[in-house]
Enzyme design. Structure first.
Site, PDB file in Angstrom:
ATOM      1  N   GLU A   1       0.827  -1.211   0.000  1.00  0.00           N
ATOM      2  CA  GLU A   1       0.000   0.000   0.000  1.00  0.00           C
ATOM      3  C   GLU A   1       0.859   1.257   0.000  1.00  0.00           C
ATOM      4  O   GLU A   1       1.631   1.475   0.932  1.00  0.00           O
ATOM      5  CB  GLU A   1      -0.909   0.023   1.234  1.00  0.00           C
ATOM      6  CG  GLU A   1      -1.806   1.255   1.288  1.00  0.00           C
ATOM      7  CD  GLU A   1      -2.598   1.355   2.582  1.00  0.00           C
ATOM      8  OE1 GLU A   1      -3.598   2.090   2.597  1.00  0.00           O
ATOM      9  OE2 GLU A   1      -2.212   0.699   3.576  1.00  0.00           O
TER      10      GLU A   1
ATOM     11  N   GLU B   1     -11.805   2.931   5.963  1.00  0.00           N
ATOM     12  CA  GLU B   1     -10.732   3.193   6.931  1.00  0.00           C
ATOM     13  C   GLU B   1     -10.744   4.674   7.296  1.00  0.00           C
ATOM     14  O   GLU B   1      -9.839   5.425   6.941  1.00  0.00           O
ATOM     15  CB  GLU B   1      -9.376   2.769   6.361  1.00  0.00           C
ATOM     16  CG  GLU B   1      -8.305   2.676   7.432  1.00  0.00           C
ATOM     17  CD  GLU B   1      -6.965   2.236   6.882  1.00  0.00           C
ATOM     18  OE1 GLU B   1      -6.308   1.413   7.543  1.00  0.00           O
ATOM     19  OE2 GLU B   1      -6.571   2.701   5.796  1.00  0.00           O
TER      20      GLU B   1
END
Length: 265
Positions: free
Chosen positions: A144, A243
């Site tokens: 990521e 998130e």
């Protein structure tokens, strides 16, 4: 219609962690993700998922000493044995127990005075190794890009860097975790990046949050409904991880989720 996963590290913090599963299910989520499962027994977490009809879609491999500020060790020379033990002894067994299809491997912070080429070489070697182990267990591993405002000094920051690494490693189960919050802060041009990268099959998971405050996706500079429709247009079949940090109570901030609630699975 997009399918969403509640991130239980950031959402439902008004509840104890194990009670967040039921809270998410009561609000209509059918999938969850969170940073780390390791503080809880595999049987306990499996039971919470089963009791609430939830699917686990993502968690992170052990990140080093998280409480001391470490944010992964995959790129750190000299930490290879620790990285591999954590992956084999913790991440993969938890993924199997929780029927979780993917594990995020946090790259880590760039140490002062260490050559970036050495970090990249270590990173690629660890990723190739982890991808092989995960393939044998039927799992994907993800990397990521993270913005340097939230995590200053993080090794991986851009989508093009991440996709170049995936291409260089060449493992079919190594993919990019594309967090649109981080991408907007570093690069922007989200729709065109989705159009560029999703058709190649190398995006394994997507996450969202409002920019700039990382609150609900109905506030800030990103047009999330437009992007959700685009993901449908592009045929994205995975979950979208939520998130974000709720502005107030988690359930009270879910007006954005209402149009999608009945299509969750």
């Amino acid at each position: 219609m997009p399918r969403f996963a509640a991130n239980l590290t950031m959402m439902y913090t008004e509840h104890g962690f194990l009670d967040r599963f039921a809270a998410a299910a009561a609000d209509g989520f059918r999938a969850v993700e969170y940073l780390f499962p390791y503080a809880f027994g595999k049987a306990e977490l499996t039971q919470r998922l089963a009791d609430n009809g939830l699917r686990q879609v993502l968690f992170n491999a052990p990140p080093g000493d998280f409480e001391a500020g470490e944010r992964g060790i995959a790129c750190l020379p000299g930490r290879e044995d620790e990285f591999r033990r954590g992956f084999l002894e913790l991440a993969l067994p938890y993924a199997e127990a929780l029927a979780c299809p993917r594990i995020h491997l946090m790259a880590g912070l760039v140490p002062a005075g260490v050559d970036r080429a050495a970090l990249r070489a270590t990173y690629l070697e660890n990723l190739a190794w982890a991808a092989r182990q995960a393939a044998s267990a039927g799992r994907e591993v993800l990397i990521e890009p993270i913005n340097t405002r939230d995590i200053p000094g993080f090794f991986l920051n851009r989508q093009d860097e991440a996709h170049a690494i995936v291409a260089e490693v060449g493992a079919p189960n190594l993919k990019v975790q594309m967090d649109l919050y981080h991408c907007q802060i570093v690069e922007g041009d989200l729709a065109m990046k989705l159009r560029r990268y999703l058709p190649g099959g190398n995006v394994g998971h997507i996450q969202i949050a409002g920019v700039p405050e990382r609150h609900e996706p109905d506030l800030g500079e990103i047009n999330h409904p437009y992007l959700f429709a685009l993901l449908d247009e592009l045929g994205y079949q995975g979950h979208i991880g939520c998130e974000y940090r709720p502005r107030a109570g988690t359930s009270e901030g879910l007006a954005w989720f209402a149009p999608y609630k009945d299509s969750q699975s």
